[in-house]
Design an enzyme around this catalytic site. Sequence first.
Site, PDB file in Angstrom:
ATOM      1  N   GLY A  49      45.042 -70.884 -60.766  1.00 56.23           N
ATOM      2  CA  GLY A  49      43.843 -71.593 -60.301  1.00 56.23           C
ATOM      3  C   GLY A  49      42.638 -71.291 -61.193  1.00 56.23           C
TER       4      GLY A  49
ATOM      5  N   GLY B 243      55.106 -72.201 -58.710  1.00 53.59           N
ATOM      6  CA  GLY B 243      55.405 -73.093 -59.828  1.00 53.59           C
ATOM      7  C   GLY B 243      54.935 -74.524 -59.691  1.00 53.59           C
TER       8      GLY B 243
ATOM      9  N   HIS C  32      51.517 -75.539 -59.447  1.00 49.96           N
ATOM     10  CA  HIS C  32      50.080 -75.780 -59.606  1.00 49.96           C
ATOM     11  C   HIS C  32      49.784 -76.925 -60.579  1.00 49.96           C
ATOM     12  CE1 HIS C  32      45.898 -75.015 -59.098  1.00 49.96           C
ATOM     13  NE2 HIS C  32      45.706 -74.806 -60.376  1.00 49.96           N
ATOM     14  N   GLY C  33      50.517 -76.989 -61.683  1.00 44.23           N
ATOM     15  CA  GLY C  33      50.277 -78.064 -62.643  1.00 44.23           C
ATOM     16  C   GLY C  33      50.578 -79.429 -62.043  1.00 44.23           C
TER      17      GLY C  33
ATOM     18  N   SER D  55      45.193 -75.718 -53.464  1.00 41.49           N
ATOM     19  CA  SER D  55      44.134 -76.256 -54.301  1.00 41.49           C
ATOM     20  C   SER D  55      43.496 -77.492 -53.694  1.00 41.49           C
ATOM     21  CB  SER D  55      44.638 -76.541 -55.717  1.00 41.49           C
ATOM     22  OG  SER D  55      46.012 -76.676 -55.738  1.00 41.49           O
TER      23      SER D  55
ATOM     24  N   ARG E 199      49.370 -67.058 -52.409  1.00 47.27           N
ATOM     25  CA  ARG E 199      50.792 -66.812 -52.456  1.00 47.27           C
ATOM     26  C   ARG E 199      51.144 -65.542 -53.224  1.00 47.27           C
ATOM     27  NH1 ARG E 199      53.996 -70.966 -51.311  1.00 47.27           N
ATOM     28  NH2 ARG E 199      52.629 -72.711 -51.645  1.00 47.27           N
TER      29      ARG E 199
ATOM     30  N   HIS F  37      59.969 -70.158 -52.070  1.00 49.80           N
ATOM     31  CA  HIS F  37      59.539 -71.029 -53.166  1.00 49.80           C
ATOM     32  C   HIS F  37      59.765 -70.331 -54.483  1.00 49.80           C
ATOM     33  CE1 HIS F  37      57.030 -71.658 -49.616  1.00 49.80           C
ATOM     34  NE2 HIS F  37      57.176 -72.930 -49.870  1.00 49.80           N
TER      35      HIS F  37
ATOM     36  N   GLY G  58      38.188 -70.617 -48.936  1.00 50.64           N
ATOM     37  CA  GLY G  58      39.313 -69.698 -49.141  1.00 50.64           C
ATOM     38  C   GLY G  58      39.030 -68.256 -48.761  1.00 50.64           C
TER      39      GLY G  58
HETATM   40  P1  ADP Z   1      49.802 -73.081 -53.579  1.00 54.21           P
HETATM   41  O1  ADP Z   1      49.518 -71.610 -53.664  1.00 54.21           O
HETATM   42  O2  ADP Z   1      49.633 -73.627 -52.219  1.00 54.21           O
HETATM   43  O3  ADP Z   1      51.082 -73.457 -54.231  1.00 54.21           O
HETATM   44  P2  ADP Z   1      48.444 -74.025 -55.931  1.00 54.21           P
HETATM   45  O4  ADP Z   1      49.602 -73.529 -56.705  1.00 54.21           O
HETATM   46  O5  ADP Z   1      48.036 -75.435 -56.153  1.00 54.21           O
HETATM   47  O6  ADP Z   1      48.623 -73.793 -54.404  1.00 54.21           O
HETATM   48  O7  ADP Z   1      47.173 -73.132 -56.259  1.00 54.21           O
HETATM   49  C1  ADP Z   1      47.279 -71.749 -56.431  1.00 54.21           C
HETATM   50  C2  ADP Z   1      45.909 -71.204 -56.780  1.00 54.21           C
HETATM   51  O8  ADP Z   1      45.025 -71.343 -55.671  1.00 54.21           O
HETATM   52  C3  ADP Z   1      45.898 -69.744 -57.099  1.00 54.21           C
HETATM   53  O9  ADP Z   1      46.211 -69.523 -58.442  1.00 54.21           O
HETATM   54  C4  ADP Z   1      44.466 -69.323 -56.786  1.00 54.21           C
HETATM   55  O10 ADP Z   1      43.614 -69.476 -57.895  1.00 54.21           O
HETATM   56  C5  ADP Z   1      44.032 -70.329 -55.763  1.00 54.21           C
HETATM   57  N1  ADP Z   1      43.873 -69.730 -54.445  1.00 54.21           N
HETATM   58  C6  ADP Z   1      44.815 -69.456 -53.536  1.00 54.21           C
HETATM   59  N2  ADP Z   1      44.264 -68.939 -52.434  1.00 54.21           N
HETATM   60  C7  ADP Z   1      42.922 -68.893 -52.660  1.00 54.21           C
HETATM   61  C8  ADP Z   1      41.787 -68.471 -51.888  1.00 54.21           C
HETATM   62  N3  ADP Z   1      41.941 -67.992 -50.662  1.00 54.21           N
HETATM   63  N4  ADP Z   1      40.564 -68.600 -52.444  1.00 54.21           N
HETATM   64  C9  ADP Z   1      40.403 -69.082 -53.697  1.00 54.21           C
HETATM   65  N5  ADP Z   1      41.433 -69.491 -54.456  1.00 54.21           N
HETATM   66  C10 ADP Z   1      42.671 -69.388 -53.949  1.00 54.21           C
HETATM   67 MG    MG Z   2      51.448 -72.981 -56.223  1.00 55.89          MG
END
Ligand code: ADP
Ligand code: MG
Length: 586
Positions: free
Chosen positions: A564, A407, A409-410, A452, A549, A223, A493
């Site tokens: 996050g 990339g 999250h938004g 998330s 990640r 990714h 988490g």
């Molecule tokens: P992904 O990592 O599946 O792409 P997102 O980008 O939507 O998901 O979210 C990433 C955010 O999730 C991270 O910046 C972090 O804040 C949060 N996160 C990831 N793993 C955990 C966890 N085990 N506990 C709490 N927050 C977590």
């Molecule tokens: Mg992400």
Amino acid sequence: MTKTKKLINAPEDIIPQLIAGMVAAHPDMLTVEGPTGRAVVAVDGPRDGKVGVVVGGGSGHEPAFAGYVGRGLADAAAVGNIFASPSPEQILDAARAADGGAGVLLLYGNYTGDVMNFTMAAEELAAAGTPVRQVQVADDVASAPVERRGERRGIAGDFFVFKVAGAAADLGEPLARVEALARKANDATLSMGVALGACSLPQTGKPNFEIGDDEMEIGMGLHGEPGIRRDKLAPADQVTDTLMEAILSEMAPAQGDRVAVLVNGLGSTSLVELYILFARLKQVLDARGIAIHRSWVGEYATSLEMAGASITLMRLDDELAALLDHPCRTPALTVGTVEGAAAGSARSARKAAGSAEGPARATPAVALIREGAITPALFRAMMQRAGDEIIAARDWLSELDGVIGDGDHGITMEIGWKAVQGALENAPGDETIEGCCKRMAKAFLDAVGASSGPLYATAFLRAGAAVSDRLNLDAGALAAWLAAALQGVRDRGRAEPGDKTMIDAWVPAVARAQEAVATGAELAVIEAARDGAEAGMKATADLEARRGRSAKLGARSKGHIDPGAASTWVILRAMATALAGAQAAA
Ligand code: ADP
Ligand code: MG
């Protein structure tokens, strides 16, 4: 920064249209089942008495994952949004379709978001009486040292693990045995990749990382997660030697051993280049006296239009070799000839398990505590505002995630909060705050997947439950709502403070909110939470990621804010702004 040109229609139609196209192109192999529309099912795969093999993950890796659905391989795939795990409901649709009464094996890459979503689905399947096992593919040698193999992410090695499990299930092996063989394949499979150019999410069109014209990233994730180092672009033979050295030094095959090989293109690297890599790879294996049992060269697990390639080796014994050779027929992979499966041999006794409970009904509000300035209507307005501010912050959140994550999250938050806003609009006017929170959790989880999805959905659920005795929230109840949200994120988490996650924004937010209760009213509490989250978010820049990640980055994650934690701050800030605005207007 120029935007990447893409042939898409409306951004929200990307996944439905991708699925529609795949199924229309392969109507003899693929169909869609279940209410979410996200379970691609083998026309002649699932059968009574056969273990159901379910694969899945985010989109953007085509032909993975739905391309591996078909006779002799996966029975169904759960299709997530671009680079985001499918949600539990979507996985359940796939699992129910694949279930032939002998249990279901869930196979997916080892990413936090996938682990949380598939685990939530597995818990629900088990509760409904379906035997279920899970195997997380973890083949990327660049993503963690061998002592921490279990933390490695899954990349193109999915291909071999899926193939072996699919064959074992097709041969009628029982669930425990199919699982054991999938684990054996996972242990025998190692990969490493190199990236020459970025990819961009279709919603933003912006490259998700920067790389110089003369550079390459060794060990890049699927990714765009950063790899282990950045080098000057080198000739193909030298790159092949680097990747092979990392794989072979750990695999340590003996002279006379057999391997299966996959040279995989990441999306925009030509077959010319992939075959040049293969030519060198063959020389390296020949020099060590290692035989190639079977090989594949092409695009099998892509990263949208990323430039680059990965090499995967699976060390074979007779058992794994036989399972690799077992016939299968899917859009992405055909081996041997599959004798025409009688259409009527499909399942008869699949359990059509009822889906989870629907949106919460409005609870009669009579016996509830009425003290407090935050009425259900005001609470809904605060949440609508949170959605608006998240949507406004979309590109910033995705940029933060592009630096240390994938990339998305938004975009993920935008999708989730739009669903939340829609769900709140449809809520009965007299719904309690707890009811709203349940409604928000379901909408968010079903829409999002990713990490998330389960994290925020669990936060909303727990927060709502903490105020189930209330009609309105006062300062103390608001602080309790925030504390329960934090506990929900922690339970789901399992991250600790300091791991560089959203927890690091929630912890100071809750601490300051609880302090503010002693002297202040509702607005003081939420403003204290907002300021605590902001401080916590900023402090994540100094932390090294240990969860999610970005944990794969280690020290390279320092200097960047956690996405996050940033979205947590945006939500709390919006709640404070909405409350202040409502009180000023009153
Ligand atoms: P992904 O990592 O599946 O792409 P997102 O980008 O939507 O998901 O979210 C990433 C955010 O999730 C991270 O910046 C972090 O804040 C949060 N996160 C990831 N793993 C955990 C966890 N085990 N506990 C709490 N927050 C977590
Ligand atoms: Mg992400």
